[in-house]
Motif scaffolding. Sequence first.
Motif, PDB file in Angstrom:
ATOM      1  N   LEU A 159     -41.745  77.690  36.769  1.00 47.45           N
ATOM      2  CA  LEU A 159     -40.427  77.133  36.491  1.00 47.45           C
ATOM      3  C   LEU A 159     -39.812  76.586  37.769  1.00 47.45           C
ATOM      4  N   HIS A 160     -39.410  75.326  37.730  1.00 47.59           N
ATOM      5  CA  HIS A 160     -38.724  74.685  38.842  1.00 47.59           C
ATOM      6  C   HIS A 160     -37.304  74.349  38.386  1.00 47.59           C
ATOM      7  N   VAL A 161     -36.338  74.630  39.231  1.00 46.84           N
ATOM      8  CA  VAL A 161     -34.939  74.376  38.878  1.00 46.84           C
ATOM      9  C   VAL A 161     -34.328  73.403  39.861  1.00 46.84           C
ATOM     10  N   VAL A 162     -33.680  72.383  39.322  1.00 46.02           N
ATOM     11  CA  VAL A 162     -32.889  71.450  40.110  1.00 46.02           C
ATOM     12  C   VAL A 162     -31.445  71.630  39.647  1.00 46.02           C
ATOM     13  N   ALA A 163     -30.638  72.282  40.466  1.00 47.04           N
ATOM     14  CA  ALA A 163     -29.245  72.574  40.104  1.00 47.04           C
ATOM     15  C   ALA A 163     -28.333  71.490  40.652  1.00 47.04           C
ATOM     16  N   GLN A 186     -33.939  74.351  43.749  1.00 52.49           N
ATOM     17  CA  GLN A 186     -33.312  73.387  44.641  1.00 52.49           C
ATOM     18  C   GLN A 186     -31.913  73.060  44.131  1.00 52.49           C
ATOM     19  N   ALA A 187     -31.032  72.780  45.039  1.00 55.23           N
ATOM     20  CA  ALA A 187     -29.675  72.383  44.668  1.00 55.23           C
ATOM     21  C   ALA A 187     -29.316  71.114  45.423  1.00 55.23           C
ATOM     22  N   GLY A 188     -28.692  70.182  44.739  1.00 57.94           N
ATOM     23  CA  GLY A 188     -28.310  68.933  45.376  1.00 57.94           C
ATOM     24  C   GLY A 188     -27.497  68.089  44.425  1.00 57.94           C
ATOM     25  N   SER A 189     -27.249  66.860  44.809  1.00 58.98           N
ATOM     26  CA  SER A 189     -26.474  65.959  43.954  1.00 58.98           C
ATOM     27  C   SER A 189     -27.410  65.159  43.058  1.00 58.98           C
ATOM     28  N   SER A 190     -26.832  64.487  42.079  1.00 66.39           N
ATOM     29  CA  SER A 190     -27.644  63.681  41.174  1.00 66.39           C
ATOM     30  C   SER A 190     -28.344  62.548  41.908  1.00 66.39           C
ATOM     31  N   ASN A 191     -27.828  62.141  43.058  1.00 67.72           N
ATOM     32  CA  ASN A 191     -28.482  61.096  43.850  1.00 67.72           C
ATOM     33  C   ASN A 191     -29.766  61.579  44.502  1.00 67.72           C
ATOM     34  N   ASP A 192     -29.951  62.914  44.561  1.00 67.70           N
ATOM     35  CA  ASP A 192     -31.148  63.493  45.173  1.00 67.70           C
ATOM     36  C   ASP A 192     -32.224  63.805  44.145  1.00 67.70           C
ATOM     37  N   LEU A 193     -31.993  63.455  42.893  1.00 69.22           N
ATOM     38  CA  LEU A 193     -32.882  63.887  41.818  1.00 69.22           C
ATOM     39  C   LEU A 193     -34.330  63.447  42.008  1.00 69.22           C
ATOM     40  N   SER A 194     -34.532  62.207  42.366  1.00 69.67           N
ATOM     41  CA  SER A 194     -35.907  61.701  42.487  1.00 69.67           C
ATOM     42  C   SER A 194     -36.706  62.513  43.485  1.00 69.67           C
ATOM     43  N   ALA A 195     -36.103  62.799  44.629  1.00 69.96           N
ATOM     44  CA  ALA A 195     -36.807  63.582  45.654  1.00 69.96           C
ATOM     45  C   ALA A 195     -37.048  65.000  45.179  1.00 69.96           C
ATOM     46  N   MET A 196     -36.047  65.607  44.512  1.00 71.46           N
ATOM     47  CA  MET A 196     -36.190  66.994  44.106  1.00 71.46           C
ATOM     48  C   MET A 196     -37.194  67.162  42.967  1.00 71.46           C
ATOM     49  N   LEU A 197     -37.319  66.175  42.097  1.00 77.83           N
ATOM     50  CA  LEU A 197     -38.297  66.265  41.021  1.00 77.83           C
ATOM     51  C   LEU A 197     -39.720  66.086  41.524  1.00 77.83           C
ATOM     52  N   GLY A 198     -39.877  65.704  42.774  1.00 75.54           N
ATOM     53  CA  GLY A 198     -41.206  65.541  43.361  1.00 75.54           C
ATOM     54  C   GLY A 198     -41.977  66.833  43.502  1.00 75.54           C
ATOM     55  N   VAL A 199     -41.363  68.000  43.170  1.00 74.66           N
ATOM     56  CA  VAL A 199     -42.074  69.266  43.278  1.00 74.66           C
ATOM     57  C   VAL A 199     -43.165  69.384  42.222  1.00 74.66           C
ATOM     58  N   VAL A 200     -43.093  68.597  41.181  1.00 73.55           N
ATOM     59  CA  VAL A 200     -44.077  68.715  40.104  1.00 73.55           C
ATOM     60  C   VAL A 200     -45.382  68.056  40.523  1.00 73.55           C
ATOM     61  N   GLY A 201     -46.485  68.780  40.447  1.00 73.10           N
ATOM     62  CA  GLY A 201     -47.764  68.200  40.832  1.00 73.10           C
ATOM     63  C   GLY A 201     -48.900  69.110  40.503  1.00 73.10           C
TER      64      GLY A 201
END
Length: 201
Positions: A159-163, A186-201
């Motif tokens: 489970l990966h969480v982007v808050a 991970q926690a960040g703004s909606s502008n950081d979503l692309s980078a934070m979703l990069g955990v999937v692999g």
Amino acid sequence: IKTGPADPRAVETSVDGNSVPSKVTSFADAGLGSDAVVVADTSKAMGNGAVQLTKEAIAEIAPGAGGVRNLGVVTTGGGARLVAPLTGSPTTVRSSARSVAPVGSSALWDGVVLAARTLAGAPTSNNHHIVIVAGTADSGSVARGPEVEEALRTSGAMLHVVALPGGSPDVASLQHLVAETGGTYQAGSSNDLSAMLGVVG
């Protein structure tokens, strides 16, 4: 809890008390793509801007864009719904999510259970991931903690969480589930979503 990408050059294992340098190879680099389901908070409190940015970020990790072989999308606004069944088609992912808009309150835990069951029924890979993108607390689920944990165990998913900032997601519960599955928080703004979703692999 893993909070960032591992550095393959800095990983060591211990064998009979002796430190042995090791090399980490990602599933993608090994030619073993992952099956992933994104659980997107599409509640009204998220707002249209954050929901649209979430959809754009999901499109960037669609099959063929990296290590993801099959991708599904679950939305939680107004109840949990599988809007994009697990598929290897990036076109299907994008078209299925096109009409998604913010609505109602978030049924996050129901969404996690739905994602886990979707992966459990897809024996094409043992590399399963669930990615939560959430900015509000659950207020519409039937499922509770024990059922959520059991569903995650059965699916074998990390489970990966982007808050995201917004309506205060249930940080303690989310971090507990991350620790149980060996994923990332991970926690960040909606502008950081692309980078934070990069955990999937």
